[in-house]
Design a protein around this motif. Structure first.
Motif, PDB file in Angstrom:
ATOM      1  N   ALA A 121      51.534  45.510  79.801  1.00  0.00           N
ATOM      2  CA  ALA A 121      51.774  46.200  81.144  1.00  0.00           C
ATOM      3  C   ALA A 121      51.038  45.821  82.298  1.00  0.00           C
ATOM      4  CB  ALA A 121      51.942  47.600  81.128  1.00  0.00           C
ATOM      5  N   ASP A 122      51.657  45.653  83.570  1.00  0.00           N
ATOM      6  CA  ASP A 122      50.895  45.170  84.707  1.00  0.00           C
ATOM      7  C   ASP A 122      51.112  46.497  85.537  1.00  0.00           C
ATOM      8  OD1 ASP A 122      49.752  44.094  86.919  1.00  0.00           O
ATOM      9  OD2 ASP A 122      51.155  42.504  87.116  1.00  0.00           O
ATOM     10  N   ILE A 123      49.995  47.234  85.501  1.00  0.00           N
ATOM     11  CA  ILE A 123      50.144  48.715  86.213  1.00  0.00           C
ATOM     12  C   ILE A 123      48.826  48.956  87.073  1.00  0.00           C
ATOM     13  CG2 ILE A 123      51.595  49.605  84.466  1.00  0.00           C
ATOM     14  CD1 ILE A 123      48.819  51.017  83.219  1.00  0.00           C
ATOM     15  N   SER A 124      48.879  50.077  87.756  1.00  0.00           N
ATOM     16  CA  SER A 124      47.729  50.652  88.666  1.00  0.00           C
ATOM     17  C   SER A 124      46.827  51.328  87.866  1.00  0.00           C
ATOM     18  CB  SER A 124      48.155  51.057  89.955  1.00  0.00           C
ATOM     19  OG  SER A 124      48.659  52.294  89.490  1.00  0.00           O
ATOM     20  N   VAL A 125      45.797  51.617  88.332  1.00  0.00           N
ATOM     21  CA  VAL A 125      44.761  52.665  87.500  1.00  0.00           C
ATOM     22  C   VAL A 125      45.415  53.876  87.628  1.00  0.00           C
ATOM     23  CG1 VAL A 125      42.698  53.888  87.779  1.00  0.00           C
ATOM     24  CG2 VAL A 125      42.838  51.299  88.046  1.00  0.00           C
ATOM     25  N   GLN A 126      46.085  54.319  88.766  1.00  0.00           N
ATOM     26  CA  GLN A 126      46.812  55.619  88.902  1.00  0.00           C
ATOM     27  C   GLN A 126      48.147  55.763  87.934  1.00  0.00           C
ATOM     28  OE1 GLN A 126      48.488  56.484  92.784  1.00  0.00           O
ATOM     29  NE2 GLN A 126      49.564  58.396  92.138  1.00  0.00           N
ATOM     30  N   GLU A 127      48.670  54.793  87.827  1.00  0.00           N
ATOM     31  CA  GLU A 127      49.907  54.669  86.770  1.00  0.00           C
ATOM     32  C   GLU A 127      49.273  54.824  85.255  1.00  0.00           C
ATOM     33  OE1 GLU A 127      53.463  54.363  84.498  1.00  0.00           O
ATOM     34  OE2 GLU A 127      52.967  54.894  86.716  1.00  0.00           O
ATOM     35  N   LEU A 128      48.188  54.301  85.058  1.00  0.00           N
ATOM     36  CA  LEU A 128      47.359  54.723  83.699  1.00  0.00           C
ATOM     37  C   LEU A 128      47.000  56.159  83.527  1.00  0.00           C
ATOM     38  CD1 LEU A 128      45.982  53.505  80.918  1.00  0.00           C
ATOM     39  CD2 LEU A 128      43.895  53.029  82.415  1.00  0.00           C
ATOM     40  N   GLN A 129      46.207  56.423  84.684  1.00  0.00           N
ATOM     41  CA  GLN A 129      45.505  57.742  84.580  1.00  0.00           C
ATOM     42  C   GLN A 129      47.024  58.767  84.290  1.00  0.00           C
ATOM     43  OE1 GLN A 129      42.817  56.966  83.310  1.00  0.00           O
ATOM     44  NE2 GLN A 129      41.849  58.775  84.414  1.00  0.00           N
ATOM     45  N   ASN A 130      47.968  58.753  84.852  1.00  0.00           N
ATOM     46  CA  ASN A 130      49.363  59.373  84.898  1.00  0.00           C
ATOM     47  C   ASN A 130      49.790  59.452  83.407  1.00  0.00           C
ATOM     48  OD1 ASN A 130      49.377  60.765  87.232  1.00  0.00           O
ATOM     49  ND2 ASN A 130      50.473  59.004  88.180  1.00  0.00           N
ATOM     50  N   ASN A 131      49.502  58.176  82.616  1.00  0.00           N
ATOM     51  CA  ASN A 131      50.071  58.084  81.242  1.00  0.00           C
ATOM     52  C   ASN A 131      49.192  57.492  80.268  1.00  0.00           C
ATOM     53  OD1 ASN A 131      53.475  58.655  81.933  1.00  0.00           O
ATOM     54  ND2 ASN A 131      52.640  57.261  83.729  1.00  0.00           N
ATOM     55  N   ARG A 132      47.811  57.911  80.180  1.00  0.00           N
ATOM     56  CA  ARG A 132      46.824  57.573  79.401  1.00  0.00           C
ATOM     57  C   ARG A 132      47.401  57.357  77.899  1.00  0.00           C
ATOM     58  NH1 ARG A 132      41.548  57.566  80.648  1.00  0.00           N
ATOM     59  NH2 ARG A 132      40.684  58.399  78.873  1.00  0.00           N
TER      60      ARG A 132
END
Length: 461
Positions: free
Chosen positions: A349-360
């Motif tokens: 995936a190519d995501i932001s930290v915010q996207e990660l934190q929303n879906n750890r």
């Protein structure tokens, strides 16, 4: 360890089909658990404000009002009219008892949030955002029924979310309670049985909550031994040498017999830490990545190819070299920014930290599915450890650890256990628990922890 579930509707359904229970029985048990908690903690006649929604979470609140009536000063606030069949039935029962209904919320001794529970699947409107803000402004003791209102099924939060002192969750632990975003809202988490013991209610899962007794310390029982009996950890020093030295000290304090730092330059080291320019012949584990900075790619590649257990941290998560070890049983310990780089390098995936934190949990599962041998430890308020699509949550983390050097201590702890012969997953779990529980035991101001303080606490576990 305890089981965690993404959803429990299927578990409720199993109770109906296999144990011949019904929704009414489960609801009675849910409310009884909340009632027992309140009776155990608070004196009789304390004021209780029960804030109920229109669905089954609200129905739990209506049952609670009935159970507490006459023993406590019960005040029922209906945020909306009962709509589900069970909510209508429970409200009909409540009306027969003339339980006091109020038109405005107030600062009761106890507030019970029964607005949404796990039924929240859309953003809250302004009415409910304001209601939750007002409830949070009170100094009342706050209890959430099942899950604090404002947290959705994925553990994501609304701009206003009920801040519970205690969450009494029904039947089993839910994944949504253990996201980093939810941590400031759930408080203490208690599981309520629903008509059968928890071990009967629960089924198979791939997620588990770690308990303190899952930590296996490297206690020495063998009397006929020497320093070589307990392994030799090699720590690779980079341009920020302090990081490696912290890891070395932590490793030495966690049971490994010998620690050597690998560095071409002469370094001022504690007397008990040795130095070498190459990996030691009797090396039993390697810790690499902490403060690495600029490095000789060929030399690092040679180290990564060594057939020795490894803990890898920090700078290497930005280099494609890391891809060469992902099919091996190594331990990786990224923080969120490092993990999104690792996800991108591995083409997950190519995501932001915010996207990660929303879906750890989602992205940890994706990584673990692609690289089942690797042990991933994703740092955060709730640490997630994964191998072969099984996830383990360490919820003991706290802001005490939000200091430079804490991660280097963790690397040293994991490296120490690997050097002593622990399997990669066991090393990650026990070291992570030691790391967080030592911080929990720290008695001085929570902003003052240093790496050495943490190491000293670990020695006292």
């Amino acid at each position: 360890m305890q089981k965690i579930f993404d959803e429990v509707n299927s578990l409720d359904k199993r109770c109906y089909e296999e144990f011949f229970l019904n929704e009414d029985i489960l609801m009675e048990h849910a409310a009884s658990s909340m009632c027992s908690y309140i009776e155990d903690i608070f004196e009789e006649n304390k004021s209780v404000l029960i804030v109920s929604g229109s669905g089954n979470n609200g129905a739990d609140g209506l049952v609670l009002a009935r159970l507490l009536h006459k023993k406590f000063d019960v005040n029922l606030y209906l945020a909306s009219e009962p709509k589900s069949s069970m909510a209508k039935l429970q409200y009909k029962r409540v009306k027969t008892l003339n339980i006091k209904e109020v038109n405005e919320i107030f600062e009761a001794d106890i507030i019970v949030d029964c607005l949404f529970g796990t039924g929240l699947n859309k953003p809250l409107d302004e009415k409910y955002l304001n209601l939750i803000d007002n409830l949070n402004s009170y100094s009342s003791f706050k209890i959430a029924c099942d899950i604090p209102s404002g947290i959705n099924n994925f553990g994501q939060i609304n701009s206003s979310t009920f801040q519970a002192d205690v969450t009494i969750t029904m039947g089993a632990l839910k994944t949504s309670l253990f996201t980093d975003l939810a941590k400031d809202y759930v408080g203490e988490i208690i599981v309520s049985d629903l008509g059968v013991q928890r071990e009967l209610y629960e089924t198979q899962t791939n997620k588990f909550l770690l308990d303190e007794n899952d930590m296996k310390l490297p206690t020495r029982n063998k009397k006929d031994s020497n320093k070589g009996s307990f392994g030799h950890l090699n720590v690779i020093l980079g341009s920020k040498k302090g990081a490696g030295i912290i890891a070395s000290n932590a490793g030495f304090g966690f049971g490994v017999g010998l620690v050597s730092v690998v560095c071409d330059e002469n370094v001022d080291l504690p007397y008990h830490i040795m130095q070498t320019q190459n990996i030691s012949q009797n090396c039993t584990a390697i810790a690499i990545g902490m403060g690495l900075g600029k490095y000789d790619e060929n030399k690092i590649k040679e180290i990564l190819n060594k057939d020795v257990p490894k803990i890898i941290d920090a700078d290497l998560f930005y280099d494609e070299l890391i891809l060469e070890v992902l099919d091996k049983e190594v331990v990786l310990t990224p923080h969120p920014k490092e993990f999104i780089s690792l996800l991108k390098l591995s083409r997950i995936a190519d995501i932001s930290v915010q996207e990660l934190q929303n879906n750890r949990f989602l992205y940890v599962e994706k990584f673990s599915k692609k690289y089942p041998k690797t042990v991933l430890l994703l740092k955060g308020a709730n640490v997630i450890i994964a191998q072969n699509e099984k996830l383990y949550v360490n919820s003991f983390g706290s802001a005490v650890l939000s200091k430079g050097g804490s991660g280097d201590v963790l690397s040293g702890l994991i490296g120490s256990l690997l050097a002593q012969g622990y399997k990669a997953l066991d090393a990650a779990i026990s070291a992570s628990l030691a790391h967080t529980l030592a911080a929990k035991n720290y008695k001085r101001n929570n902003y003052s922890l240093s790496p050495q303080d943490l190491i000293e606490e670990i020695k006292s576990l």
